[in-house]
Enzyme design. Structure first.
Site, PDB file in Angstrom:
ATOM      1  N   HIS A  29     -44.728  -6.042  11.695  1.00  0.00           N
ATOM      2  CA  HIS A  29     -45.463  -4.780  11.696  1.00  0.00           C
ATOM      3  C   HIS A  29     -45.240  -4.063  13.026  1.00  0.00           C
ATOM      4  O   HIS A  29     -45.300  -4.707  14.071  1.00  0.00           O
ATOM      5  CB  HIS A  29     -46.964  -5.043  11.507  1.00  0.00           C
ATOM      6  CG  HIS A  29     -47.794  -3.807  11.661  1.00  0.00           C
ATOM      7  ND1 HIS A  29     -47.852  -2.859  10.663  1.00  0.00           N
ATOM      8  CD2 HIS A  29     -48.562  -3.352  12.675  1.00  0.00           C
ATOM      9  CE1 HIS A  29     -48.640  -1.869  11.060  1.00  0.00           C
ATOM     10  NE2 HIS A  29     -49.078  -2.133  12.285  1.00  0.00           N
ATOM     11  N   GLU A  36       0.855  -1.204   0.000  1.00  0.00           N
ATOM     12  CA  GLU A  36       0.000   0.000   0.000  1.00  0.00           C
ATOM     13  C   GLU A  36       0.884   1.244   0.000  1.00  0.00           C
ATOM     14  O   GLU A  36       1.755   1.382   0.834  1.00  0.00           O
ATOM     15  CB  GLU A  36      -0.938   0.002   1.214  1.00  0.00           C
ATOM     16  CG  GLU A  36      -1.728   1.284   1.426  1.00  0.00           C
ATOM     17  CD  GLU A  36      -2.525   1.762   0.211  1.00  0.00           C
ATOM     18  OE1 GLU A  36      -3.344   0.986  -0.308  1.00  0.00           O
ATOM     19  OE2 GLU A  36      -2.316   2.910  -0.231  1.00  0.00           O
ATOM     20  N   LEU A  50      -4.050   1.785   5.818  1.00  0.00           N
ATOM     21  CA  LEU A  50      -4.680   0.754   4.987  1.00  0.00           C
ATOM     22  C   LEU A  50      -6.169   1.075   4.803  1.00  0.00           C
ATOM     23  O   LEU A  50      -6.749   1.841   5.564  1.00  0.00           O
ATOM     24  CB  LEU A  50      -4.527  -0.618   5.641  1.00  0.00           C
ATOM     25  CG  LEU A  50      -3.102  -1.105   5.894  1.00  0.00           C
ATOM     26  CD1 LEU A  50      -3.130  -2.503   6.541  1.00  0.00           C
ATOM     27  CD2 LEU A  50      -2.282  -1.157   4.609  1.00  0.00           C
TER      28      LEU A  50
END
Ligand code: FAD
Ligand code: NAI
Length: 466
Positions: free
Chosen positions: A444, A32, A37
Site C-alpha cells: 500500500h 530475414e 531484424l
C-alpha cells in the site's frame, strides 16, 4: 550449407526460436527479407507504437495535467518530426540488440527472401541478385502477418494508410478517420488525438476493442471520447477515396443509411492476415486454411514432417509474446522435450491511457459456455495510489467460478494495467481462487491493491474500500 534448424522470419517468433535452438546446441540459421531484424513487432509494431504512445502521453499530460500538480510550463509544443526520429532511434537500438543476440548465440543470419525448394531446402534471394541455398532437417516458418486491406479501400500509403505509415507521419493530421476501432485503431487513434487531431472511428462492431470483455470497450470509449474522438459503430465502410488533400470515406450504418466522412488521412486497421506470399509452400505441400499455416496442436508441426510454423502465420492471437512462447516451444520439441503452452492464459494488452489488459475468459464467453460465475469489481477512483497520481479512471473486474471460486478471467482498465495483469496470469497459472488472491498481502499504496479488492469483492462481496 547444412543446418540443424533454419528459421524463416526474424520477428519475435523467429528470433526467439533461433536463440532457443542455439541454446539447445542446434546449428541454427535465420533468414530475414529486410535488412533489419526483429520483424513487425520491433520495426513497425509493438516497439515504435509504444514509443509514440509514450511521447504523446508526456505531451498530453504536460498540456492537460501538469497544472493540477502545481507545475506551470510555458507554451508546450509537440514536434511530430522529433517524436518520429526518437521512435526510429528506439527501433534502431532494439535492432542492434537482436543483432547482438544472434552473434552471442552463434546464429547465422542470412538477409534475403526465403522460399522452399523442397522439404529440406530453402533458397534465399538476396538484394544484390545472388542466391544461396540452405538445407536442414528442421525448418520453422515464422513469416508473420501483414495488414488486411480490401480493394475498395484504395490503399495508397500517403493519405490512405496502415499502421506502418501511421508510425511515420511527418505532420499531425487535422482529421484522422480510423477504420476499425480494434487494438491498432485504439492505440494509434490515441496517439494522434493526443496531438490534437480530430479522430473519427468507423467500426463494424458495436463497440471499441470488441473481442475483449464488453466492460473494457465501454470504459475505453469513455476515455478516448475525452480526447475528442467520435464514433460510428455498426457501420460498414464501402469506399475510401483520396481526393488530393482530402480523403472521403463512404459507409453504411446498420439501417443501410449512407454515411460520408471527409478527413485528411484515413488509417485502415481492420485486422492482419498471415503472410506466406511467394514462400512456395505448394512445392512442399504444406497445408493452409484461409491463409493460415495449419499445425498439429501438440507439436506445432505442419502436415510435412520437419516443417514447423509459429506466431502470426498460424492460428491464435496475433501477439508478440504468443509468438515467442511458440518459438521456444518448437525448439524444445525438435530436441525431444515436451514443452507446454497454456493458450487460455496468454494476456492481451491495449496500450491506450488508461491501459486495458485481460487474461482468461470474458464475461460473454462464460455466458455462452453456460458457466456459472460470479463477478468482483473495484474502481480505480477508490484507490489511494490512483487518487494521489490523478489516474482515477478504470476498474478491475474478476470473474470466478461460482462453485469453486477459481479465477476464470481478469479484466483491467486503468493506469499500469499492462504490468498489473502479470499478477492475474501468475495466479491463474497456479489455478488460484479469488479468495487466494484476496488473502495475499499487496503493498500500500499501489495500483495492485485494486486486484486484491476486486478479488475480495468476488469473495462474498467483501471489498474493504468500496
Ligand atoms: P513478424 O513479427 O511479422 O515477423 C515476421 C518476419 O518474417 C518479418 O520480419 C518478415 O519480413 C519476415 N519474412 C516474411 N516472409 C519472409 C520470407 N519469405 N523470407 C524471409 N523473411 C520473411 N503485439 C504485442 O504482443 N504487443 C504489442 O504491443 C503489439 N503492438 C503492435 C502494434 C502494431 C502497430 C502492429 C502492426 C502489431 C503489434 N503487435 C503487438 C503484434 C505483433 O507485432 C505480432 O504479433 C508479432 O510481430 C508476430 O511475430 P511473428 O514472429 O509471428 O511475425
Ligand atoms: P483488430 O482485430 O484488433 O481490430 C479490427 C477491427 O476492425 C475490429 O473491431 C473489426 O470489427 C473492425 N473491422 C473489420 N472490418 C471492418 C470494416 N470493413 N469496416 C469497419 N470496421 C471493420 O485488428 P487491428 O487493430 O488491425 O490489429 C491487428 C492485430 O495486431 C491485432 O489482432 C492484435 O493482435 C495485433 N496488435 C496488438 C497490439 C497489442 O497487443 N497492444 C497493438 C496493435 C496490434
Amino acid at each position: 550449407m547444412e543446418y540443424d534448424v533454419i528459421v524463416i522470419g526474424s520477428g519475435p517468433g523467429g528470433y526467439v526460436a533461433a536463440i532457443r535452438s542455439a541454446q539447445l546446441g542446434l546449428k541454427t540459421a535465420i533468414i530475414e527479407k529486410y535488412n533489419a531484424l526483429g520483424g513487425t513487432c520491433l520495426n513497425v509494431g509493438c516497439i515504435p507504437s509504444k514509443a509514440l504512445l509514450d511521447s504523446t502521453e508526456h505531451y498530453y499530460n504536460a498540456v492537460n495535467h501538469f497544472e493540477e500538480h502545481g507545475i506551470t510550463v510555458g507554451k508546450v509544443k509537440a514536434d511530430i518530426k522529433k517524436m518520429i526520429e526518437r521512435k526510429s532511434e528506439v527501433v534502431k537500438k532494439m535492432n542492434n540488440g537482436v543483432n547482438f543476440l544472434m552473434k552471442k548465440n552463434k546464429i547465422t543470419v542470412v538477409n534475403g527472401f526465403g522460399s522452399f525448394i523442397d522439404k529440406n531446402t530453402v533458397k534465399v534471394a538476396k538484394e544484390d541478385g545472388s542466391e544461396q541455398q540452405l538445407t536442414s532437417k528442421n525448418i520453422i516458418i515464422a513469416t508473420g502477418s501483414k495488414p488486411v486491406i480490401l480493394p475498395f479501400m484504395n490503399y495508397d500509403r500517403t493519405r490512405i494508410i496502415t499502421s506502418t505509415e501511421a508510425l511515420n507521419l511527418q505532420e499531425v493530421p487535422k482529421h484522422l478517420i480510423v477504420i476499425g476501432a480494434g487494438v491498432i485503431g485504439a492505440e494509434l487513434g490515441s496517439v494522434y488525438a493526443r496531438l490534437g487531431a480530430k479522430v473519427t472511428f468507423v467500426e463494424f462492431a458495436d463497440s471499441m476493442i470488441a473481442t475483449m470483455d464488453k466492460t473494457m470497450g465501454k470504459e475505453l470509449q469513455k476515455s478516448v471520447k475525452k480526447l475528442g474522438a467520435e464514433f460510428h459503430f455498426n457501420t460498414k465502410v464501402t469506399k475510401i477515396e483520396n481526393l488530393g488533400k482530402e480523403v472521403l470515406v463512404t459507409a453504411e450504418d446498420k439501417d443501410g443509411k449512407p454515411v460520408e466522412i471527409k478527413g485528411d488521412y484515413c488509417l485502415v486497421s481492420i485486422g492482419r492476415r498471415p503472410y506466406t506470399d511467394n514462400l512456395n509452400l505448394e512445392a512442399v505441400g504444406v497445408s493452409t486454411e484461409r491463409g493460415k499455416v495449419l499445425v498439429d496442436e501438440h507439436t506445432l508441426q505442419t502436415n510435412v514432417p520437419g516443417i514447423y510454423a509459429i506466431g502470426d502465420v498460424i492460428r491464435g492471437a496475433m501477439l508478440a509474446h504468443k509468438a515467442e512462447e511458440e518459438g521456444v516451444f518448437v525448439a524444445e520439441t525438435i530436441v525431444g522435450q515436451k514443452p507446454h503452452i497454456n493458450y487460455n492464459l496468454i494476456p492481451g494488452v491495449v496500450y491506450t491511457w488508461p491501459e486495458v489488459a485481460s487474461v482468461g475468459k470474458t464475461e460473454e464467453e462464460l455466458k455462452t459456455a453456460g458457466v456459472s460465475y460470479k463477478t468482483g469489481s473495484f474502481p480505480f477512483k477508490a484507490l489511494g495510489r490512483a487518487t494521489a497520481s490523478g489516474d482515477v479512471d478504470g476498474l478491475v473486474k474478476i470473474l470466478a467460478d461460482k462453485a469453486t471460486d477459481e479465477v476464470l478471467g481478469v479484466h483491467i482498465i486503468g493506469a499500469r494495467a499492462a504490468d498489473m495483469i502479470a499478477e492475474a496470469v501468475t495466479a491463474m497459472e497456479f489455478r488460484a481462487s479469488a479468495e487466494d488472491i484476496a488473502r495475499i498481502s499487496h503493498a500500500h499504496p499501489t495500483y495492485m491493491e485494486a486486484v486484491k479488492e476486486a478479488a475480495l469483492a468476488a469473495t462474498e462481496n467483501r471489498s474493504i474500500h468500496s
